[in-house]
Design an enzyme around this catalytic site. Structure first.
Site, mmCIF file in Angstrom:
data_model
loop_
_atom_site.group_PDB
_atom_site.id
_atom_site.type_symbol
_atom_site.label_atom_id
_atom_site.label_comp_id
_atom_site.label_asym_id
_atom_site.label_seq_id
_atom_site.Cartn_x
_atom_site.Cartn_y
_atom_site.Cartn_z
ATOM 1 N N ILE A 40 0.824 -1.215 0.000
ATOM 2 C CA ILE A 40 0.000 0.000 0.000
ATOM 3 C C ILE A 40 0.861 1.269 0.000
ATOM 4 C CG2 ILE A 40 -0.264 0.384 2.497
ATOM 5 C CD1 ILE A 40 -3.298 0.606 1.985
ATOM 6 N N HIS A 108 5.756 -12.052 5.872
ATOM 7 C CA HIS A 108 5.642 -11.539 4.502
ATOM 8 C C HIS A 108 7.011 -11.237 3.948
ATOM 9 C CE1 HIS A 108 5.318 -8.209 7.362
ATOM 10 N NE2 HIS A 108 5.974 -7.476 6.471
HETATM 11 P P1 5GP Z 1 6.933 -4.724 7.478
HETATM 12 O O1 5GP Z 1 7.336 -3.346 7.916
HETATM 13 O O2 5GP Z 1 6.128 -5.428 8.560
HETATM 14 O O3 5GP Z 1 8.065 -5.565 6.966
HETATM 15 O O4 5GP Z 1 5.998 -4.526 6.231
HETATM 16 C C1 5GP Z 1 4.634 -4.311 6.295
HETATM 17 C C2 5GP Z 1 4.229 -3.720 4.963
HETATM 18 O O5 5GP Z 1 2.823 -3.815 4.852
HETATM 19 C C3 5GP Z 1 4.608 -2.263 4.801
HETATM 20 O O6 5GP Z 1 5.463 -2.116 3.670
HETATM 21 C C4 5GP Z 1 3.258 -1.568 4.590
HETATM 22 O O7 5GP Z 1 3.306 -0.524 3.644
HETATM 23 C C5 5GP Z 1 2.353 -2.698 4.149
HETATM 24 N N1 5GP Z 1 0.958 -2.528 4.509
HETATM 25 C C6 5GP Z 1 0.471 -2.132 5.727
HETATM 26 N N2 5GP Z 1 -0.879 -2.123 5.687
HETATM 27 C C7 5GP Z 1 -1.234 -2.540 4.450
HETATM 28 C C8 5GP Z 1 -2.509 -2.743 3.812
HETATM 29 O O8 5GP Z 1 -3.588 -2.560 4.388
HETATM 30 N N3 5GP Z 1 -2.497 -3.167 2.512
HETATM 31 C C9 5GP Z 1 -1.313 -3.398 1.846
HETATM 32 N N4 5GP Z 1 -1.418 -3.792 0.566
HETATM 33 N N5 5GP Z 1 -0.111 -3.219 2.405
HETATM 34 C C10 5GP Z 1 -0.075 -2.801 3.697
#
Ligand code: 5GP
Ligand code: ZN
Length: 122
Positions: A40, A108
Site C-alpha cells: 500500500i 511476509h
Molecule cells: P513490514 O514493515 O512489517 O516488513 O511490512 C509491512 C508492509 O505492509 C509495509 O510495507 C506496509 O506498507 C504494508 N501494509 C500495511 N498495511 C497494508 C494494507 O492494508 N495493505 C497493503 N497492501 N499493504 C499494507
C-alpha cells in the site's frame, strides 16, 4: 474461510483478513499456499508483498517444518521478478522484529525492484 492447511485465520491479523477477502488488496498472484499483492506504500516501482495463506507471525516463529513454505515464497518472488522483467535486479526482504521495523505480524516477503538500491539498507 479457512486458511490453507485448515487452520483458523487470526481475525485481528490484517494479512489474514486480506487472505480471507475482508480487506481489499491489489492481488497479483494467488494459489493454494500463497498470495502476492501490491504494498500500500510502495518503496520502489515494484513493491510486492508475498505471504503464506496460513498465519505465522514471522520468520522468528517459523519451525523446521515451515522450510518448504519459506523457500516457496522466495522462489515465487523470483518468478514474479522474471515476469516483471526485473533483469537489472531486485531485492527480497524479510523484516523480523522491532530493529528491522516489522510492523505486520503475519510473515511476509517484500519484493522490491525497478530502481537501484543502496547497500547496506538503513
Ligand atoms: P513490514 O514493515 O512489517 O516488513 O511490512 C509491512 C508492509 O505492509 C509495509 O510495507 C506496509 O506498507 C504494508 N501494509 C500495511 N498495511 C497494508 C494494507 O492494508 N495493505 C497493503 N497492501 N499493504 C499494507
Ligand atoms: Zn495472519
Amino acid at each position: 474461510m479457512l486458511a490453507a492447511g485448515g487452520e483458523m485465520p487470526e481475525l485481528d491479523c490484517l494479512f489474514c483478513r486480506i487472505v480471507a477477502g475482508g480487506v481489499p488488496a491489489k492481488t497479483v498472484y494467488e494459489d493454494d499456499q500463497a498470495l502476492a499483492f501490491e504494498d500500500i506504500n510502495p518503496q520502489a516501482p515494484t513493491h510486492l508483498l508475498i505471504i503464506p495463506k496460513r498465519h505465522l507471525p514471522g520468520l522468528a516463529e517459523a519451525a523446521p517444518a515451515d522450510a518448504p513454505m519459506v523457500g516457496y515464497l522466495q522462489l515465487l518472488a523470483a518468478r514474479l521478478a522474471r515476469e516483471r522483467r526485473l533483469e537489472q535486479g531486485y531485492r527480497t526482504v524479510l523484516n523480523v522484529g522491532p530493529h528491522a521495523g516489522q510492523s505486520v505480524f503475519h510473515l511476509h516477503l517484500h519484493l522490491l525492484g525497478g530502481r537501484p538500491m543502496a547497500w547496506p539498507p538503513g
